[in-house]
Design a protein around this motif. Structure first.
Motif, PDB file in Angstrom:
ATOM      1  N   ASN A 184      -4.712 -20.955 -28.692  1.00  0.00           N
ATOM      2  CA  ASN A 184      -5.623 -21.063 -27.796  1.00  0.00           C
ATOM      3  C   ASN A 184      -5.495 -22.638 -27.160  1.00  0.00           C
ATOM      4  OD1 ASN A 184      -6.945 -18.727 -28.379  1.00  0.00           O
ATOM      5  ND2 ASN A 184      -8.317 -19.870 -29.792  1.00  0.00           N
ATOM      6  N   SER A 186      -7.137 -24.576 -24.479  1.00  0.00           N
ATOM      7  CA  SER A 186      -8.658 -24.645 -23.831  1.00  0.00           C
ATOM      8  C   SER A 186      -8.824 -26.173 -23.182  1.00  0.00           C
ATOM      9  CB  SER A 186      -9.816 -24.494 -24.729  1.00  0.00           C
ATOM     10  OG  SER A 186      -9.801 -25.438 -25.640  1.00  0.00           O
ATOM     11  N   THR A 191     -10.003 -21.032 -21.124  1.00  0.00           N
ATOM     12  CA  THR A 191      -8.991 -20.771 -22.464  1.00  0.00           C
ATOM     13  C   THR A 191      -7.833 -19.691 -22.114  1.00  0.00           C
ATOM     14  OG1 THR A 191     -10.883 -21.699 -23.930  1.00  0.00           O
ATOM     15  CG2 THR A 191      -9.059 -20.248 -24.807  1.00  0.00           C
ATOM     16  N   TRP A 192      -6.676 -20.060 -22.250  1.00  0.00           N
ATOM     17  CA  TRP A 192      -5.693 -19.211 -22.371  1.00  0.00           C
ATOM     18  C   TRP A 192      -5.244 -18.919 -24.012  1.00  0.00           C
ATOM     19  CZ3 TRP A 192      -3.320 -16.504 -18.133  1.00  0.00           C
ATOM     20  CH2 TRP A 192      -3.999 -16.905 -17.007  1.00  0.00           C
ATOM     21  N   SER A 193      -4.877 -17.825 -24.092  1.00  0.00           N
ATOM     22  CA  SER A 193      -4.641 -17.425 -25.657  1.00  0.00           C
ATOM     23  C   SER A 193      -3.374 -16.626 -25.680  1.00  0.00           C
ATOM     24  CB  SER A 193      -5.702 -16.547 -26.120  1.00  0.00           C
ATOM     25  OG  SER A 193      -6.845 -17.341 -26.393  1.00  0.00           O
ATOM     26  N   VAL A 208      -1.124 -12.066 -23.732  1.00  0.00           N
ATOM     27  CA  VAL A 208      -1.876 -13.289 -23.122  1.00  0.00           C
ATOM     28  C   VAL A 208      -3.191 -12.787 -22.574  1.00  0.00           C
ATOM     29  CG1 VAL A 208      -1.601 -15.005 -21.400  1.00  0.00           C
ATOM     30  CG2 VAL A 208       0.520 -14.053 -22.319  1.00  0.00           C
ATOM     31  N   ASN A 210      -6.940 -14.510 -20.917  1.00  0.00           N
ATOM     32  CA  ASN A 210      -7.499 -15.701 -20.008  1.00  0.00           C
ATOM     33  C   ASN A 210      -9.107 -15.528 -20.240  1.00  0.00           C
ATOM     34  OD1 ASN A 210      -8.247 -17.826 -18.351  1.00  0.00           O
ATOM     35  ND2 ASN A 210      -7.888 -16.421 -16.448  1.00  0.00           N
ATOM     36  N   ASP A 211      -9.660 -16.346 -20.974  1.00  0.00           N
ATOM     37  CA  ASP A 211     -10.971 -16.287 -21.268  1.00  0.00           C
ATOM     38  C   ASP A 211     -11.437 -15.042 -21.965  1.00  0.00           C
ATOM     39  OD1 ASP A 211     -11.739 -19.061 -20.533  1.00  0.00           O
ATOM     40  OD2 ASP A 211     -12.172 -18.536 -18.577  1.00  0.00           O
ATOM     41  N   VAL A 215      -4.344 -10.383 -19.753  1.00  0.00           N
ATOM     42  CA  VAL A 215      -3.543 -10.461 -18.617  1.00  0.00           C
ATOM     43  C   VAL A 215      -2.399  -9.772 -18.615  1.00  0.00           C
ATOM     44  CG1 VAL A 215      -2.734 -12.262 -17.038  1.00  0.00           C
ATOM     45  CG2 VAL A 215      -4.820 -12.771 -18.030  1.00  0.00           C
ATOM     46  N   ALA A 244       2.957 -14.302 -17.081  1.00  0.00           N
ATOM     47  CA  ALA A 244       1.455 -14.674 -17.572  1.00  0.00           C
ATOM     48  C   ALA A 244       1.446 -16.160 -18.243  1.00  0.00           C
ATOM     49  CB  ALA A 244       1.030 -13.968 -18.313  1.00  0.00           C
ATOM     50  N   ASP A 247       0.752 -19.723 -16.782  1.00  0.00           N
ATOM     51  CA  ASP A 247      -0.500 -20.479 -16.489  1.00  0.00           C
ATOM     52  C   ASP A 247      -1.100 -20.991 -17.949  1.00  0.00           C
ATOM     53  OD1 ASP A 247      -0.947 -19.756 -13.954  1.00  0.00           O
ATOM     54  OD2 ASP A 247      -1.233 -17.471 -14.306  1.00  0.00           O
ATOM     55  N   VAL A 248      -0.418 -20.767 -18.954  1.00  0.00           N
ATOM     56  CA  VAL A 248      -0.930 -21.239 -20.318  1.00  0.00           C
ATOM     57  C   VAL A 248      -1.033 -22.677 -20.164  1.00  0.00           C
ATOM     58  CG1 VAL A 248      -0.519 -21.255 -22.655  1.00  0.00           C
ATOM     59  CG2 VAL A 248      -0.160 -19.168 -21.663  1.00  0.00           C
TER      60      VAL A 248
END
Length: 324
Positions: A184, A186, A191-193, A208, A210-211, A215, A244, A247-248
Motif C-alpha cells: 500500500n 498512501s 492509496t495505491w495497492s 493494481v 486505486n482507493d 485498475v 497501471a 501511478d503507484v
C-alpha cells in the motif's frame, strides 16, 4: 444634301477599332511592367530574408547534446554514490560534488577542442533514504518477523522512486485474495495497492487498485530462475508491460509505504524516498549489513547548473537529475 463633315478619326485616316486596340496594348504593357516590378520586389525580399537567416542562425545542437550528457552523468553518479558512499549524508554530498567536478573537467576539456566553453556543477541536493532487502531467501516481513508493517512514513514524505521487487515465485499463494502479499502506497493523493499471487494457471500475476477500485490485472511476462521483477518505474511485471504501475509511486505529501501479509511472498526489494533517515518512521528496518531489511542514507535527486558558450550562443539552465 449629304453630310460631308468628316469625323476626327476619319479625317486622320484611323478607325475607332484601331484606337481601342492601341489602348488595350498600352494597358497590357503597363500591367506587364507592374508585374515585373512586383516580382523583383518579392525576389529581393526572399533573398534578404534568406541572407538574414544564414547570417544570424545559431547552432544549438552542441548545447543540447551537452545538457543530455550532463543529465546522464548526474543519474549515473547518484546511483554510484548511493551504493559506495552511503555512510552518511555528508559523505554522499561530498562524493556527488567531487564526481560531478571531475566529470566537468573532462567534459569541458573535450568541448574546448571545438572552441566551446562548457561547465556543470551541483547547486542543490534532495537527501533521502534507500530501503533494501538483499536476502533472496527471506519473506517480506520486518526485522522482527511482523507480516503487516510500515516500511517508511512521514508527514513530509512526498517522493518514492526506484521501487522494485524481485519476487520468488515459489513463495506465492495460489489465487487472488485479500490476504495475499500486497503493498500500500498512501498519501494525500489516495492509496495505491499492488497485490501479488499466482493465477489459476499457476503463473505469477499482480493486481493494481486505486482507493479500493481495481485498475489493472497484469500477468508476469517471464520467470527466470524462479523469480520475476515488479518494476514500478518501468511499468512492467516480469518484463511485460503494466501501465497501471506508473501511478503507484506518484504520491502527494504525508506518504507511507506499508507491506501487508509479508509472510505470503519473499525475495529482494529496493526503493528510495525523499526524506533522510532522521526524518522518517522506520520501525521495521535495521542498519545495513545484518541480512534483515535495512536502510542507508541516499541522495534522492539533485539540481545541476549547466552553461554552454560558443561565439554565437550563451546558454545557461538548471536541470533536475533523478534516477528512475
Amino acid at each position: 444634301m449629304a453630310d460631308v463633315t468628316a469625323r476626327d478619326g476619319e479625317r486622320e485616316g484611323r478607325s475607332p477599332d484601331h484606337d481601342r486596340a492601341q489602348l488595350l496594348l498600352v494597358g497590357a504593357l503597363a500591367l506587364a511592367v507592374l508585374f515585373v516590378a512586383l516580382a523583383l520586389l518579392l525576389n529581393t525580399a526572399i533573398y534578404t530574408g534568406n541572407l538574414a537567416t544564414r547570417e544570424t542562425g545559431v547552432d544549438a545542437v552542441p548545447a543540447v547534446e551537452y545538457v543530455g550528457e550532463t543529465r546522464t552523468a548526474g543519474v549515473d553518479t547518484i546511483r554510484s554514490v548511493n551504493r559506495l558512499n552511503n555512510t552518511s549524508t555528508d559523505a554522499l554530498n561530498s562524493a556527488l560534488n567531487a564526481s560531478i567536478d571531475r566529470w566537468d573537467d573532462l567534459a569541458s576539456h573535450h568541448r574546448a577542442v571545438a572552441g566551446d566553453g562548457a561547465a556543470a556543477s551541483v547547486v542543490a541536493v534532495t537527501n533521502g533514504t534507500r530501503i533494501q532487502q538483499d536476502d533472496a531467501t527471506r519473506s517480506y516481513i520486518d526485522e522482527s518477523g511482523t507480516a503487516n508493517w510500515t516500511v517508511a512514513a512521514d508527514a513530509d514524505l512526498s517522493g518514492v522512486r526506484s521501487l522494485r521487487l524481485k519476487v520468488d515465485e515459489s513463495t506465492l499463494p495460489g489465487g487472488f485474495a485479500d490476504d495475499v502479499f500486497h503493498i500500500n502506497v498512501s498519501s494525500t493523493e489516495g492509496t495505491w495497492s499492488v497485490y501479488v499471487y499466482t493465477n489459476a494457471a499457476d503463473d505469477p500475476e499482480i493486481r493494481v487498485f486505486n482507493d479500493g477500485s481495481e485498475v489493472a490485472q497484469c500477468p508476469a511476462g517471464s520467470v527466470t530462475d524462479g523469480t520475476f521483477v515488479i518494476d514500478v518505474p518501468n511499468e512492467s511485471v516480469g518484463g511485460a508491460p503494466c501501465a497501471a504501475l506508473g501511478d503507484v509511486d506518484d504520491v502527494g505529501t504525508d506518504a507511507a509505504i506499508r507491506y501487508r501479509y509479508g509472510n505470503e511472498a519473499g525475495g529482494t526489494y529496493t526503493m528510495v524516498v525523499d526524506e533522510p533517515p532522521s526524518a522518517l518512521t522506520l520501525p521495521g528496518l535495521v542498519a545495513a549489513g545484518s541480512g534483515q531489511p535495512y536502510y542507508t542514507p541516499a541522495i534522492y535527486s539533485a539540481d545541476l547548473s549547466v552553461r554552454y558558450r560558443t561565439p554565437e550562443l550563451d546558454y545557461e539552465a538548471r536541470i533536475g537529475v533523478q534516477p528512475p
